[in-house]
Motif scaffolding. Sequence first.
Motif, PDB file in Angstrom:
ATOM      1  N   LYS A   1      46.031  69.909 106.229  1.00  0.00           N
ATOM      2  CA  LYS A   1      46.730  69.772 104.953  1.00  0.00           C
ATOM      3  C   LYS A   1      47.458  71.070 104.621  1.00  0.00           C
ATOM      4  O   LYS A   1      46.943  72.162 104.860  1.00  0.00           O
ATOM      5  N   TYR A   2      48.650  70.915 104.072  1.00  0.00           N
ATOM      6  CA  TYR A   2      49.457  72.067 103.699  1.00  0.00           C
ATOM      7  C   TYR A   2      49.739  72.022 102.197  1.00  0.00           C
ATOM      8  O   TYR A   2      49.870  70.956 101.608  1.00  0.00           O
ATOM      9  N   ARG A   3      49.848  73.195 101.608  1.00  0.00           N
ATOM     10  CA  ARG A   3      50.182  73.278 100.187  1.00  0.00           C
ATOM     11  C   ARG A   3      51.691  73.416  99.967  1.00  0.00           C
ATOM     12  O   ARG A   3      52.158  73.366  98.839  1.00  0.00           O
ATOM     13  N   ALA A   4      52.428  73.594 101.036  1.00  0.00           N
ATOM     14  CA  ALA A   4      53.874  73.784 100.936  1.00  0.00           C
ATOM     15  C   ALA A   4      54.584  72.485 100.562  1.00  0.00           C
ATOM     16  O   ALA A   4      54.078  71.384 100.809  1.00  0.00           O
ATOM     17  N   GLN A   5      55.761  72.622  99.989  1.00  0.00           N
ATOM     18  CA  GLN A   5      56.568  71.460  99.640  1.00  0.00           C
ATOM     19  C   GLN A   5      57.021  70.735 100.909  1.00  0.00           C
ATOM     20  O   GLN A   5      57.253  71.357 101.952  1.00  0.00           O
ATOM     21  N   GLN A   6      57.166  69.426 100.812  1.00  0.00           N
ATOM     22  CA  GLN A   6      57.496  68.613 101.972  1.00  0.00           C
ATOM     23  C   GLN A   6      58.831  69.003 102.595  1.00  0.00           C
ATOM     24  O   GLN A   6      58.992  68.983 103.820  1.00  0.00           O
ATOM     25  N   ILE A   7      59.785  69.392 101.764  1.00  0.00           N
ATOM     26  CA  ILE A   7      61.104  69.759 102.292  1.00  0.00           C
ATOM     27  C   ILE A   7      61.009  70.959 103.226  1.00  0.00           C
ATOM     28  O   ILE A   7      61.764  71.091 104.188  1.00  0.00           O
ATOM     29  N   LEU A   8      60.043  71.834 102.966  1.00  0.00           N
ATOM     30  CA  LEU A   8      59.829  72.982 103.847  1.00  0.00           C
ATOM     31  C   LEU A   8      59.101  72.557 105.117  1.00  0.00           C
ATOM     32  O   LEU A   8      59.423  73.013 106.215  1.00  0.00           O
ATOM     33  N   LEU A   9      58.126  71.660 104.963  1.00  0.00           N
ATOM     34  CA  LEU A   9      57.369  71.201 106.128  1.00  0.00           C
ATOM     35  C   LEU A   9      58.248  70.418 107.102  1.00  0.00           C
ATOM     36  O   LEU A   9      58.030  70.458 108.315  1.00  0.00           O
ATOM     37  N   ASP A  10      59.248  69.742 106.569  1.00  0.00           N
ATOM     38  CA  ASP A  10      60.145  68.955 107.432  1.00  0.00           C
ATOM     39  C   ASP A  10      60.886  69.840 108.429  1.00  0.00           C
ATOM     40  O   ASP A  10      61.288  69.377 109.497  1.00  0.00           O
ATOM     41  N   ASN A  11      61.066  71.116 108.074  1.00  0.00           N
ATOM     42  CA  ASN A  11      61.789  72.023 108.965  1.00  0.00           C
ATOM     43  C   ASN A  11      60.961  72.474 110.164  1.00  0.00           C
ATOM     44  O   ASN A  11      61.499  72.991 111.144  1.00  0.00           O
ATOM     45  N   LEU A  12      59.639  72.286 110.085  1.00  0.00           N
ATOM     46  CA  LEU A  12      58.780  72.775 111.157  1.00  0.00           C
ATOM     47  C   LEU A  12      58.989  72.043 112.473  1.00  0.00           C
ATOM     48  O   LEU A  12      58.860  72.630 113.547  1.00  0.00           O
ATOM     49  N   GLN A  13      59.295  70.765 112.401  1.00  0.00           N
ATOM     50  CA  GLN A  13      59.387  69.986 113.629  1.00  0.00           C
ATOM     51  C   GLN A  13      60.450  70.521 114.570  1.00  0.00           C
ATOM     52  O   GLN A  13      60.234  70.626 115.779  1.00  0.00           O
ATOM     53  N   GLY A  14      61.590  70.903 114.012  1.00  0.00           N
ATOM     54  CA  GLY A  14      62.652  71.451 114.845  1.00  0.00           C
ATOM     55  C   GLY A  14      62.229  72.750 115.511  1.00  0.00           C
ATOM     56  O   GLY A  14      62.587  73.008 116.675  1.00  0.00           O
ATOM     57  N   LEU A  15      61.477  73.561 114.809  1.00  0.00           N
ATOM     58  CA  LEU A  15      61.002  74.814 115.382  1.00  0.00           C
ATOM     59  C   LEU A  15      60.002  74.550 116.503  1.00  0.00           C
ATOM     60  O   LEU A  15      60.006  75.226 117.538  1.00  0.00           O
ATOM     61  N   LYS A  16      59.144  73.538 116.301  1.00  0.00           N
ATOM     62  CA  LYS A  16      58.179  73.189 117.351  1.00  0.00           C
ATOM     63  C   LYS A  16      58.900  72.637 118.584  1.00  0.00           C
ATOM     64  O   LYS A  16      58.550  72.960 119.718  1.00  0.00           O
ATOM     65  N   ASP A  17      59.913  71.828 118.350  1.00  0.00           N
ATOM     66  CA  ASP A  17      60.669  71.244 119.464  1.00  0.00           C
ATOM     67  C   ASP A  17      61.384  72.306 120.284  1.00  0.00           C
ATOM     68  O   ASP A  17      61.617  72.131 121.489  1.00  0.00           O
ATOM     69  N   SER A  18      61.737  73.422 119.630  1.00  0.00           N
ATOM     70  CA  SER A  18      62.448  74.493 120.334  1.00  0.00           C
ATOM     71  C   SER A  18      61.545  75.241 121.305  1.00  0.00           C
ATOM     72  O   SER A  18      62.026  75.954 122.193  1.00  0.00           O
ATOM     73  N   GLY A  19      60.229  75.084 121.139  1.00  0.00           N
ATOM     74  CA  GLY A  19      59.280  75.774 122.000  1.00  0.00           C
ATOM     75  C   GLY A  19      58.937  77.179 121.548  1.00  0.00           C
ATOM     76  O   GLY A  19      58.081  77.841 122.145  1.00  0.00           O
ATOM     77  N   LYS A  20      59.584  77.648 120.468  1.00  0.00           N
ATOM     78  CA  LYS A  20      59.320  79.015 119.992  1.00  0.00           C
ATOM     79  C   LYS A  20      58.179  79.066 118.979  1.00  0.00           C
ATOM     80  O   LYS A  20      57.695  80.134 118.647  1.00  0.00           O
ATOM     81  N   LEU A  21      57.760  77.898 118.486  1.00  0.00           N
ATOM     82  CA  LEU A  21      56.688  77.856 117.499  1.00  0.00           C
ATOM     83  C   LEU A  21      55.554  76.964 117.982  1.00  0.00           C
ATOM     84  O   LEU A  21      55.779  75.814 118.364  1.00  0.00           O
TER      85      LEU A  21
END
Length: 309
Positions: free
Chosen positions: A177-197
């Motif tokens: 569970k995250y306390r961050a706003q969903q709009i911020l969490l939505d950005n994580l997927q692209g970073l994970k897909d890049s392999g850098k996160l």
Amino acid sequence: MEQFFDVIIVGGGPCGLSAGVYAGRSGLKTLLIERFACGGQILNTFEIKNYPGFLNIGGPDLAQKMQNQIVDLGVKVKYETVVDFDFSGDIKVVKTKKNSYFAKTIILALGAKPKTLGLKNEAQFVGKGVSYCSICDGAFFKNKVVAMVGGGNSAIEDIPYLTNLASKAYLINRSKKYRAQQILLDNLQGLKDSGKLQVLEDTVVTELVGQNTLQAIKVKNVLDNSEQTLKVDGLFVEIGRAPDTELLAGKLVLDNYGYIVTDANLSTSVQGVFAGGDVIQKSLRQIVTASSDGAICATSAFNFLQKKL
């Protein structure tokens, strides 16, 4: 008298700066005391996208605009460290390392300070691999491996900035569970897909490893107790803030967490002393709510002084 004021504002974050605007416009002789630089926590914010009137503005830019506004209104600004308060008389005293200042009213906009992980050698590595401010220190870790601990807005806002600089970044959150706003969490997927996160959930940091500088961290999965060691050059800790109220113990009513207790007008338990921003009990701590608090504090101080006439 140079050191006597109608109101002294302690803290130069959004609450204190907003209070300065309203106090200055009310014609009050006003002093704002700030320890480091006006802006508070927003100085550490790379991008602000939720402050009315700006689609996107850097934290330092917004802070500078606010500071320019209070200076233009005649508010005096002093950069000094406050070491004590005396609220016992009608005239309140704010003591710094250099001077004592006197005022009929005080506005406490002290803000909050970063929470630590509480690890035994954490202090040893501060400035040597451990940081509580991504924007301040991220550039030192260009093309290196870093880890971010946290699941709130601050951590999730800053991880894209770190990922852009680092060769690889870990995001460590103690649950799914995250306390961050969903709009911020939505950005994580692209970073994970890049392999850098790489995201490690249900995970906590248990130990910091290194000699003169941080070299690795040990982490544990809280569900299965499995452990691993991650080689990192930097560890950024964004797990929340605690109110900066140590100097107020015994002088004002604080709650069990150290937050100042106020009423609807942001009056504290001492007449003539008002408080706002991250240092008080409240449900939402944002730039816009801190600014609102500052306006209320200054208006309440003005009304208090009018009743004394």
